[in-house]
Design a protein around this motif. Structure first.
Motif, mmCIF file in Angstrom:
data_model
loop_
_atom_site.group_PDB
_atom_site.id
_atom_site.type_symbol
_atom_site.label_atom_id
_atom_site.label_comp_id
_atom_site.label_asym_id
_atom_site.label_seq_id
_atom_site.Cartn_x
_atom_site.Cartn_y
_atom_site.Cartn_z
ATOM 1 N N GLY A 23 0.814 -1.204 0.000
ATOM 2 C CA GLY A 23 0.000 0.000 0.000
ATOM 3 C C GLY A 23 0.845 1.250 0.000
ATOM 4 O O GLY A 23 1.942 1.266 0.555
ATOM 5 N N ASP A 24 0.349 2.269 -0.651
ATOM 6 C CA ASP A 24 1.101 3.504 -0.812
ATOM 7 C C ASP A 24 0.610 4.640 0.075
ATOM 8 O O ASP A 24 1.161 5.724 0.034
ATOM 9 N N SER A 25 -0.446 4.419 0.848
ATOM 10 C CA SER A 25 -0.999 5.493 1.672
ATOM 11 C C SER A 25 -0.376 5.473 3.057
ATOM 12 O O SER A 25 -0.490 4.473 3.779
ATOM 13 N N PRO A 26 0.268 6.568 3.457
ATOM 14 C CA PRO A 26 0.862 6.591 4.799
ATOM 15 C C PRO A 26 -0.210 6.668 5.884
ATOM 16 O O PRO A 26 -1.256 7.287 5.696
ATOM 17 N N ALA A 27 0.053 6.024 7.018
ATOM 18 C CA ALA A 27 -0.858 6.091 8.160
ATOM 19 C C ALA A 27 -0.728 7.433 8.858
ATOM 20 O O ALA A 27 -1.691 7.940 9.422
ATOM 21 N N SER A 28 0.478 8.007 8.820
ATOM 22 C CA SER A 28 0.696 9.327 9.400
ATOM 23 C C SER A 28 1.867 10.008 8.707
ATOM 24 O O SER A 28 2.698 9.350 8.083
ATOM 25 N N ILE A 29 1.882 11.324 8.816
ATOM 26 C CA ILE A 29 2.955 12.140 8.251
ATOM 27 C C ILE A 29 3.432 13.083 9.350
ATOM 28 O O ILE A 29 2.626 13.761 9.980
ATOM 29 N N VAL A 30 4.734 13.100 9.593
ATOM 30 C CA VAL A 30 5.318 13.961 10.616
ATOM 31 C C VAL A 30 6.156 15.028 9.923
ATOM 32 O O VAL A 30 6.983 14.713 9.068
ATOM 33 N N THR A 31 5.922 16.291 10.274
ATOM 34 C CA THR A 31 6.723 17.411 9.785
ATOM 35 C C THR A 31 7.188 18.186 11.007
ATOM 36 O O THR A 31 6.375 18.822 11.676
ATOM 37 N N GLY A 32 8.481 18.095 11.306
ATOM 38 C CA GLY A 32 9.000 18.716 12.529
ATOM 39 C C GLY A 32 8.383 18.038 13.734
ATOM 40 O O GLY A 32 8.466 16.822 13.884
ATOM 41 N N THR A 33 7.708 18.808 14.593
ATOM 42 C CA THR A 33 7.033 18.223 15.754
ATOM 43 C C THR A 33 5.535 18.049 15.519
ATOM 44 O O THR A 33 4.836 17.524 16.374
ATOM 45 N N ALA A 34 5.049 18.482 14.368
ATOM 46 C CA ALA A 34 3.624 18.354 14.040
ATOM 47 C C ALA A 34 3.380 17.054 13.275
ATOM 48 O O ALA A 34 4.241 16.575 12.552
ATOM 49 N N TRP A 35 2.204 16.478 13.452
ATOM 50 C CA TRP A 35 1.863 15.267 12.725
ATOM 51 C C TRP A 35 0.412 15.305 12.268
ATOM 52 O O TRP A 35 -0.408 16.036 12.817
ATOM 53 N N THR A 36 0.116 14.510 11.274
ATOM 54 C CA THR A 36 -1.251 14.295 10.787
ATOM 55 C C THR A 36 -1.410 12.801 10.573
ATOM 56 O O THR A 36 -0.541 12.167 9.985
ATOM 57 N N ARG A 37 -2.505 12.232 11.087
ATOM 58 C CA ARG A 37 -2.725 10.805 10.868
ATOM 59 C C ARG A 37 -4.035 10.578 10.131
ATOM 60 O O ARG A 37 -4.995 11.344 10.279
ATOM 61 N N SER A 38 -4.045 9.529 9.337
ATOM 62 C CA SER A 38 -5.242 9.143 8.590
ATOM 63 C C SER A 38 -6.066 8.191 9.442
ATOM 64 O O SER A 38 -5.519 7.312 10.106
ATOM 65 N N ILE A 39 -7.380 8.361 9.408
ATOM 66 C CA ILE A 39 -8.298 7.475 10.123
ATOM 67 C C ILE A 39 -9.128 6.766 9.059
ATOM 68 O O ILE A 39 -9.822 7.414 8.275
ATOM 69 N N VAL A 40 -9.021 5.446 9.022
ATOM 70 C CA VAL A 40 -9.721 4.677 7.996
ATOM 71 C C VAL A 40 -10.983 4.054 8.576
ATOM 72 O O VAL A 40 -11.068 3.762 9.768
ATOM 73 N N GLY A 41 -11.953 3.842 7.691
ATOM 74 C CA GLY A 41 -13.213 3.234 8.080
ATOM 75 C C GLY A 41 -13.144 1.717 8.014
ATOM 76 O O GLY A 41 -12.103 1.134 7.694
ATOM 77 N N ILE A 42 -14.258 1.074 8.277
ATOM 78 C CA ILE A 42 -14.315 -0.379 8.306
ATOM 79 C C ILE A 42 -13.992 -0.987 6.930
ATOM 80 O O ILE A 42 -13.482 -2.098 6.845
#
Length: 95
Positions: A42-61
């Protein structure tokens, strides 16, 4: 794109690949971002960290993206349309 040992220079950004040849990290100026994957496929990251900030993906069922959350706690829903066209995004306020 200029290839370096395990890295590439593209559009002014230095890009590093992981063993599965996905983008692991990229540096654009003074900022470095790192993709975190939960599986070897899979090519989709679960999270991305930039410096001290992060964004995470939340997937459905069903495994599709339903929301994202940032390090500040903000959650943004990814709403599906009836025709599965481009989905609008809506922020969620958590009390």
């Amino acid at each position: 794109m200029t290839s370096l040992a395990g890295q590439a220079l593209c559009c002014g950004a230095l890009i590093a690949l992981d063993p599965a040849r996905r983008i692991r990290s990229w540096t654009d100026g003074s900022s470095t971002s790192i993709n975190h994957f939960t599986s070897s496929s899979g090519d989709s990251p679960a999270s991305i960290v930039t410096g001290t900030a992060w964004t995470r993906s939340i997937v459905g069922i069903d495994g599709s993206l339903v929301a994202s959350q940032d390090s500040g706690g903000a959650v943004t829903l990814q709403l599906a349309t009836c025709t599965a066209a481009s989905s609008p995004r809506r922020p969620v306020e958590v009390a």
